[in-house]
Design an enzyme around this catalytic site. Structure first.
Site, PDB file in Angstrom:
ATOM      1  N   ASP A   1       0.317  -7.739   1.437  1.00 55.68           N
ATOM      2  CA  ASP A   1       0.635  -6.311   1.531  1.00 55.68           C
ATOM      3  C   ASP A   1       2.147  -6.081   1.538  1.00 55.68           C
ATOM      4  O   ASP A   1       2.666  -5.258   2.282  1.00 55.68           O
ATOM      5  CB  ASP A   1       0.006  -5.681   2.782  1.00 55.68           C
ATOM      6  CG  ASP A   1       0.072  -4.145   2.744  1.00 55.68           C
ATOM      7  OD1 ASP A   1       0.118  -3.586   1.641  1.00 55.68           O
ATOM      8  OD2 ASP A   1       0.104  -3.526   3.827  1.00 55.68           O
TER       9      ASP A   1
ATOM     10  N   HIS B   1       0.814  -1.219   0.000  1.00 58.73           N
ATOM     11  CA  HIS B   1       0.000   0.000   0.000  1.00 58.73           C
ATOM     12  C   HIS B   1       0.849   1.272   0.000  1.00 58.73           C
ATOM     13  O   HIS B   1       0.335   2.354  -0.250  1.00 58.73           O
ATOM     14  CB  HIS B   1      -0.974   0.004   1.195  1.00 58.73           C
ATOM     15  CG  HIS B   1      -0.331   0.241   2.534  1.00 58.73           C
ATOM     16  ND1 HIS B   1      -0.041  -0.775   3.410  1.00 58.73           N
ATOM     17  CD2 HIS B   1       0.066   1.369   3.150  1.00 58.73           C
ATOM     18  CE1 HIS B   1       0.486  -0.277   4.513  1.00 58.73           C
ATOM     19  NE2 HIS B   1       0.573   1.031   4.371  1.00 58.73           N
TER      20      HIS B   1
ATOM     21  N   SER C   1       4.832   2.704   7.851  1.00 59.82           N
ATOM     22  CA  SER C   1       4.510   1.535   7.024  1.00 59.82           C
ATOM     23  C   SER C   1       5.699   1.147   6.151  1.00 59.82           C
ATOM     24  O   SER C   1       6.276   1.988   5.457  1.00 59.82           O
ATOM     25  CB  SER C   1       3.301   1.833   6.136  1.00 59.82           C
ATOM     26  OG  SER C   1       2.132   1.975   6.911  1.00 59.82           O
TER      27      SER C   1
ATOM     28  N   GLY D   1      -9.613 -24.502  -4.882  1.00 62.65           N
ATOM     29  CA  GLY D   1     -10.944 -24.084  -5.301  1.00 62.65           C
ATOM     30  C   GLY D   1     -12.044 -24.388  -4.307  1.00 62.65           C
ATOM     31  O   GLY D   1     -13.041 -25.022  -4.675  1.00 62.65           O
TER      32      GLY D   1
END
Length: 378
Positions: free
Chosen positions: A152, A122, A226, A282
């Site tokens: 992330d 991000h 971050s 799946g």
């Protein structure tokens, strides 16, 4: 005669006084600060730096700080006049949009002498330009190597010589209560070190990332931290600071870091393939709650209930059905849905895997061919 004697005595007194004054001037004053000449055959001993006081973490901080960088990103944002979308007024506006630059900041950690830097996805998401600023003042444009939105994490690279590199730690040995330091650039004030402890390990179900296994800490983490480093008291990297829990936007003592074990796997995969390859079978799953356990007459609270199966997916072809409870993957027990997701993600696409399931109070094994996890929607 008496006068001569007095004159002689005064002369001797003055001479002695002059002698003592001369002797005192030639002798160095004690504690004058002037270094004494070393005795023959004895080396000169220079004053040593004061050792760190008990409880100081300056050695750990000094090892890691040079490798924690500031990351500045620029994104071009198109601005349209509100009336430009109106059919009547649209003809009064040309097709060109105004462009404005949107800047943001974050942190990153140099993990390789070749210039690879770990940061948060991000922080660099959709950035048009990425600039890295080192603590020694050097600056360099960074190139995007690859991203992994599901954890992330992102990897960027710079081309500079003699780069400082952080040492990767052993997060598996970390325990709740261990002292940790967070290094980053909060609010753009400059490189900052904060201290706290590990509050918890293995935090998940926070709905921050798809794959969650966070280190929780009370070390202050704020906007701009971050992508920065969470280190141990030896200066080794334990995690990449990623998120905080806050109702005000500032630190309230609940911060989360991605473990270095996860970051290392993502780093190696991105350098090798440009992206992370994960296994997929799946299925959709849900936790076993007390209510579901009573509904299914289960005597267990571990495992993951298969809530849905993708048609023609690996699990469907192997015979897995909604309502089955997945107990283990290749012999590794499934504690909950998060454990199931991580175990399946570690499987190699195209390989064979054994799934042990519980169906109507009977256990059985299914053999399936592992598929490749589809890319996450950004």
């Amino acid at each position: 005669m008496r006068r001569l004697w007095l004159l002689f005595a005064q002369t001797v007194t003055i001479a002695l006084a002059l002698f003592f004054v001369y002797t005192a001037v030639q002798r160095p004053a004690p504690n004058s600060g002037a270094p004494a000449a070393p005795a023959a055959g004895r080396p000169t001993v220079l004053a040593e730096a004061m050792p760190p006081s008990p409880g100081s973490y300056r050695t750990a901080a000094g090892r890691a700080m040079p490798a924690v960088v500031n990351i500045l990103t620029t994104k071009a944002v198109r601005k349209r006049h509100p009336l430009s979308r109106d059919p009547f007024f649209k003809r009064f506006f040309d097709d060109r949009d105004e462009e404005d630059d949107q800047n943001s900041l974050g942190s990153g950690v140099i993990v390789s002498p070749q210039g690879y830097i770990l940061t948060n996805y991000h922080v660099v998401e959709a950035a048009d330009e990425i600039q890295v600023v080192l603590p020694d003042g050097r600056k360099a444009a960074a190139k995007m190597v690859g991203t992994d939105p599901e954890t992330d994490l992102a990897v960027v690279r710079i081309e500079l010589d003699k780069l400082p590199v952080v040492a990767l730690g052993q997060v598996e040995q970390a325990k709740v209560g261990d002292v940790v330091l967070a290094i980053g650039n909060p609010f753009g004030v400059g490189q900052t070190v904060t201290m706290g402890i590990i509050s918890a390990l293995g935090r998940n179900n926070l709905h921050i990332n798809h794959f969650e296994n966070f280190i929780q800490t009370d070390a202050a983490i704020n906007f701009g931290n971050s992508g920065g480093a969470l280190i141990d008291t030896q200066g080794n990297l334990l995690g990449i600071n990623s998120a905080i829990y806050s109702q005000t936007g500032g630190s309230v003592g609940i911060g989360f870091a991605i473990p270095v074990s996860t970051a290392r796997n993502v780093l190696e995969a991105i350098i090798k393939d440009g992206h992370v390859v994960r296994g997929w079978i799946g299925v959709e799953s849900q936790e076993i709650t007390p209510e579901l356990a009573r509904s299914f007459s289960l005597d267990r609270d571990s495992g993951a209930i298969i809530a849905g199966v993708v048609r023609n997916g690996p699990a469907d072809k192997a015979g897995m059905k909604p309502g089955d409870i997945l107990l283990s993957v290749d012999g590794k027990p499934v504690k909950d849905t998060n454990e199931m997701l991580n175990l399946i993600a570690q499987l190699s696409p195209g390989g064979q895997s054994t799934m042990r399931i519980l169906r109507k109070s009977r256990e059985s094994e299914l053999q399936l061919t592992v598929g490749k996890r589809p890319p996450a929607k950004k």
